[in-house]
Design an enzyme around this catalytic site. Structure first.
Site, PDB file in Angstrom:
ATOM      1  N   HIS A 101       0.829  -1.198   0.000  1.00  0.00           N
ATOM      2  CA  HIS A 101       0.000   0.000   0.000  1.00  0.00           C
ATOM      3  C   HIS A 101       0.869   1.256   0.000  1.00  0.00           C
ATOM      4  CE1 HIS A 101      -3.838  -2.070   0.609  1.00  0.00           C
ATOM      5  NE2 HIS A 101      -3.151  -2.915   1.355  1.00  0.00           N
ATOM      6  N   GLU A 137      -9.014 -12.057   5.379  1.00  0.00           N
ATOM      7  CA  GLU A 137      -8.031 -11.893   6.455  1.00  0.00           C
ATOM      8  C   GLU A 137      -8.764 -11.585   7.755  1.00  0.00           C
ATOM      9  OE1 GLU A 137      -3.785  -9.751   7.462  1.00  0.00           O
ATOM     10  OE2 GLU A 137      -5.353  -8.485   6.634  1.00  0.00           O
ATOM     11  N   ASP A 177       2.501  -5.760   2.584  1.00  0.00           N
ATOM     12  CA  ASP A 177       1.282  -5.060   2.986  1.00  0.00           C
ATOM     13  C   ASP A 177       1.574  -3.620   3.423  1.00  0.00           C
ATOM     14  OD1 ASP A 177      -1.392  -4.674   3.420  1.00  0.00           O
ATOM     15  OD2 ASP A 177      -1.596  -6.122   5.039  1.00  0.00           O
TER      16      ASP A 177
END
Length: 352
Positions: free
Chosen positions: A16, A205, A283
């Site tokens: 991200h 998740e 991530d």
């Protein structure tokens, strides 16, 4: 012999924009803009996050993420993030990075979502022109906003869709999985599909196997961000394998957010043994304190030998939208990584 994972050619498909920042960078931007950061981003880094599978834990994670994002105040800040993300990935053996961004977050500082996206794309082209790593962009909608906003972002992504570094290569859906219905975002993904973009929503998740199944049914994705909890239902696990969907598994995220208590509980091996392609991702390194090679090190701790790690890297390259010429070169170098080290006179075994 264990080969160094930073030399393993790979693609990074789950990173991200804000979360990619170096901790030093967010501190420097905060100081430059007169912004006070939480202690967890100053003296207590990386932050100790509560279980994000409950509301309070997710709120703490989101509060820290928002604090970091608030430090990004203009074009030069945005360009710096793209440039440093590419530099860090290159140092870890990445040949291709798909950086995920929601331009809505930065639009107020640069004149709108279109200029925000164009800045990110332009810097991705610049860093890719050096020829060492290619950067494609994934435009991501947020589940925290109305699905009509996702359609707006999908149309924007479609305008800049392409197959080269510096193009929009995918469309995603991120943020708290417990917000919104997957089916409500399906029209946005239909727009992205018609533009030829990779469909890469998050799922599985914070929520269980049903979240993965709904994503398969309503979006028909190319990849799923996370998806690890598909192992909780054998039928869903089989469905993911049958669909040929690549899962972007992020072990550091899973543990930091309390989805699994310990690294050895991350079901990476079960997913791979089910025949599902896996691309490891970092991530949000800014909040989890671990980058891409740490995910490969975690896989090694789970029992993956060098050939197994190469299989994960191969799946990341094949599951990416990197240009075919770059993929071919990276796959060839991956095979070289697996070759036995050459024996030189200095390394000849001593005979007794």
């Amino acid at each position: 012999m264990t080969r160094p994972v930073e030399d393993l050619p790979k693609a990074h498909l789950h990173l991200h924009f804000t979360g990619s920042m170096r901790i030093a960078t967010v501190r420097e931007l905060a100081a430059a803009h007169g912004i006070r950061l939480p202690d967890a981003l100053l003296t207590d880094w990386p932050p100790r996050l509560a279980r994000a599978t409950d509301e309070r834990g997710w709120f703490r994670f989101q509060r820290l993420y928002d604090a970091a994002r608030a430090c990004v105040r203009g074009e030069e800040d945005m360009r710096r993030i793209v440039r440093e993300a590419a530099e860090d990935d290159l140092a870890e053996g990445s040949r291709w990075l798909e950086l995920q961004v929601d331009p809505t977050s930065y639009a107020p500082f640069v004149g709108g979502i279109t200029p925000a996206l164009e800045i990110v794309l332009d810097e991705a082209r610049r860093v890719s022109a050096a020829g060492c790593i290619g950067v494609g962009i994934v435009v991501a909608a947020s589940r925290m906003r109305h699905p009509l906003e996702a359609r707006t972002l999908a149309r924007l992504a479609a305008r800049y869709a392409g197959e080269e570094a510096g193009d929009v290569v995918g469309f995603g859906l991120s943020n708290d999985e417990r917000r919104g219905l997957v089916s409500d975002f399906a029209p946005a993904f239909a727009i992205a599909r018609r533009a030829g973009l990779a469909l890469v929503p998050h799922g599985g998740e914070l929520l269980g196997a049903q979240s993965v199944m709904e994503t398969l049914e309503h979006i028909d994705p190319d990849r799923i961000g996370h998806g690890v909890r598909c192992v909780e239902d054998p039928q869903v696990l089989d469905a993911v394998a049958e669909a040929g969907v690549t899962l972007e598994v992020c072990p550091g995220s899973n543990v930091a957010l309390g989805v699994y208590a310990q690294p050895h509980e991350v079901p990476l091996r079960a997913i791979v043994e089910a025949g599902i392609p896996v691309a490891l991702g970092a991530d949000d390194p800014l909040l989890f304190g671990s980058r891409l090679t740490a995910q490969y090190a975690a896989a090694r701790d789970l029992g993956f030998d060098d050939r197994g790690l190469a299989g994960l890297a191969r799946a990341s390259l094949q599951g990416s939208r990197m240009p075919s010429r770059l993929r071919k070169a990276a796959l060839a170098d991956l095979e070289l990584w697996l070759q036995p080290a050459a024996v030189t006179p200095d390394t000849q075994p001593i005979r007794t």
